[in-house]
Design a protein around this motif. Structure first.
Motif, short mmCIF file in Angstrom:
data_model
loop_
_atom_site.label_atom_id
_atom_site.label_comp_id
_atom_site.label_asym_id
_atom_site.label_seq_id
_atom_site.Cartn_x
_atom_site.Cartn_y
_atom_site.Cartn_z
N ILE A 174 -112.81 -22.57 -39.37
CA ILE A 174 -113.92 -21.65 -39.53
C ILE A 174 -113.54 -20.58 -40.56
O ILE A 174 -112.38 -20.48 -40.97
N SER A 175 -114.50 -19.78 -40.98
CA SER A 175 -114.25 -18.77 -42.01
C SER A 175 -113.48 -17.58 -41.45
O SER A 175 -113.37 -17.39 -40.23
N GLY A 176 -112.97 -16.76 -42.36
CA GLY A 176 -112.26 -15.57 -41.94
C GLY A 176 -113.14 -14.61 -41.16
O GLY A 176 -112.71 -13.99 -40.19
N GLY A 177 -114.39 -14.48 -41.60
CA GLY A 177 -115.32 -13.62 -40.88
C GLY A 177 -115.61 -14.13 -39.48
O GLY A 177 -115.69 -13.35 -38.52
N GLN A 178 -115.75 -15.45 -39.35
CA GLN A 178 -115.98 -16.04 -38.03
C GLN A 178 -114.75 -15.87 -37.14
O GLN A 178 -114.87 -15.59 -35.95
N SER A 179 -113.56 -16.02 -37.72
CA SER A 179 -112.33 -15.83 -36.95
C SER A 179 -112.22 -14.39 -36.44
O SER A 179 -111.82 -14.15 -35.29
N GLN A 180 -112.60 -13.44 -37.29
CA GLN A 180 -112.52 -12.05 -36.87
C GLN A 180 -113.56 -11.73 -35.80
O GLN A 180 -113.30 -10.97 -34.86
N ARG A 181 -114.74 -12.35 -35.91
CA ARG A 181 -115.74 -12.18 -34.86
C ARG A 181 -115.25 -12.79 -33.54
O ARG A 181 -115.51 -12.25 -32.46
N ALA A 182 -114.54 -13.92 -33.64
CA ALA A 182 -113.96 -14.52 -32.43
C ALA A 182 -112.91 -13.59 -31.82
O ALA A 182 -112.80 -13.48 -30.59
N SER A 183 -112.16 -12.90 -32.66
CA SER A 183 -111.17 -11.95 -32.18
C SER A 183 -111.85 -10.78 -31.46
O SER A 183 -111.36 -10.29 -30.43
N ILE A 184 -112.98 -10.34 -31.98
CA ILE A 184 -113.74 -9.27 -31.32
C ILE A 184 -114.26 -9.77 -29.97
O ILE A 184 -114.20 -9.05 -28.96
N ALA A 185 -114.75 -11.01 -29.95
CA ALA A 185 -115.24 -11.59 -28.69
C ALA A 185 -114.10 -11.66 -27.67
O ALA A 185 -114.29 -11.39 -26.48
N ARG A 186 -112.90 -12.03 -28.12
CA ARG A 186 -111.74 -12.11 -27.23
C ARG A 186 -111.41 -10.72 -26.66
O ARG A 186 -111.10 -10.58 -25.48
N ALA A 187 -111.49 -9.70 -27.50
CA ALA A 187 -111.21 -8.34 -27.03
C ALA A 187 -112.24 -7.90 -25.99
O ALA A 187 -111.90 -7.23 -25.02
N LEU A 188 -113.49 -8.29 -26.18
CA LEU A 188 -114.55 -7.91 -25.24
C LEU A 188 -114.47 -8.67 -23.93
O LEU A 188 -114.93 -8.19 -22.89
N ALA A 189 -113.90 -9.87 -23.97
CA ALA A 189 -113.89 -10.74 -22.79
C ALA A 189 -113.16 -10.11 -21.60
O ALA A 189 -113.47 -10.42 -20.46
#
Length: 240
Positions: free
Chosen positions: A136-151
Motif C-alpha cells: 500500500i502507499s505511504g499515506g495509507q500506511s500512515q493512516r493504518a498507523s493512526i488506526a493502530r494507535a486509536l485501537a
C-alpha cells in the motif's frame, strides 16, 4: 487534556537535548510542538509517551505522573504514531493492529475484530486489510498507523512528524485523517513542520529551540514576539 512537565532534563551521550524544560498545559485538545530540526520536539514527544527514560524531572498526563506509577500502565494510555509508520513488514494491516491488542493489552480477537474493521473503514482502508505494508502507499500506511494507535482507546494520541517522508498528495491524505481525529474531539499532541495545518487545527502551540520553550500560547503563530520564532516562521512552508 492536561500536560504538566517539571524541570525535564534529557541527554544523549552527555549532550543536553532538553534543559530543565517545564510547562503546564490545561484544557487543551490539540497541542502542537514546533521548531527546527534538532530543537528537541520529537525527543520531548517520546518522553511524554514513556518510550525513553530521562535524567531528571517529572511528566504527568491528565494528573497521572509517569514517575509515580508502573510505566507499562502509563504507556497503555498513550497512542503513538511514528514518523515512518513503524508497521511490521511481515504482517497484514489487520494483523498489525491485532498484535498490539492481543500481546500488549491482553484482549481476545473475538472482542476487537469488528472494532478494527470499523477503524479501517473509517480511514478508507477496509479493502487493504489483508495487504502487507509494502503493498500500500505511504499515506495509507500512515493512516493504518493512526488506526493502530486509536485501537487501544488511548487518552491521548501523539503524532511525531507523521508526514515527514511523504509527497504532497500523501501528506494531504494523512493531514485529512488527523483532522478527522480533531473533529472527533480526540486529544492530540502533534509534532510537525506543517505550520499552515497547525494554524488550522491546534488550539495551543509551543515553539522549541535548543531544548527550551521559547514561546507558547494560543496565538503565537499569528503574533510571534521573539526574533527566533519570527525567523522560524519566515523559513517554513505553509499548508494551504
Amino acid at each position: 487534556m492536561k500536560l504538566k512537565i517539571d524541570n525535564l532534563v534529557k541527554k544523549y551521550d552527555n549532550k543536553v537535548i532538553l534543559n530543565e524544560l517545564s510547562m503546564d498545559i490545561q484544557d487543551v485538545q490539540v497541542l502542537a510542538l514546533i521548531g527546527a530540526s534538532g530543537s528537541g520536539k520529537s525527543t520531548l514527544l517520546r518522553l511524554i509517551a514513556g518510550l525513553e527514560t530521562f535524567e531528571s524531572g517529572d511528566i504527568a498526563i491528565n494528573d497521572d505522573w509517569m514517575s509515580r506509577e508502573d510505566i507499562r500502565d502509563y504507556r497503555k494510555k498513550v497512542g503513538f504514531v511514528f514518523q515512518d509508520h513503524n508497521l511490521f513488514s511481515h504482517l497484514s494491516i489487520f494483523e498489525n493492529i491485532s498484535l498490539i491488542l492481543e500481546k500488549v493489552h491482553g484482549q481476545k480477537r473475538t472482542a476487537f475484530t469488528s472494532e478494527i474493521l470499523s477503524l479501517l473503514t473509517y480511514f478508507g482502508l477496509e479493502e487493504h486489510k489483508d495487504k502487507l505494508p509494502h503493498q500500500i502507499s505511504g499515506g495509507q500506511s500512515q493512516r493504518a498507523s493512526i488506526a493502530r494507535a486509536l485501537a487501544i482507546k488511548p487518552e491521548i494520541i501523539l503524532l511525531d512528524e507523521p508526514t515527514s517522508s511523504l509527497d504532497p498528495v500523501l501528506t494531504w491524505e494523512v493531514l485529512y485523517a488527523i483532522k478527522k481525529l480533531v473533529d472527533e474531539k480526540k486529544d492530540v499532541i502533534l509534532v510537525t513542520h506543517e505550520i499552515g495545518f497547525v494554524k488550522h487545527v491546534a488550539d495551543y502551540v509551543i515553539f522549541l529551540d535548543e531544548g527550551q520553550v521559547i514561546e507558547q500560547g494560543r496565538d503565537i503563530l499569528s503574533n510571534p514576539k521573539t526574533e527566533a520564532l519570527q525567523a522560524f516562521l519566515g523559513k517554513v512552508l505553509s499548508f494551504a
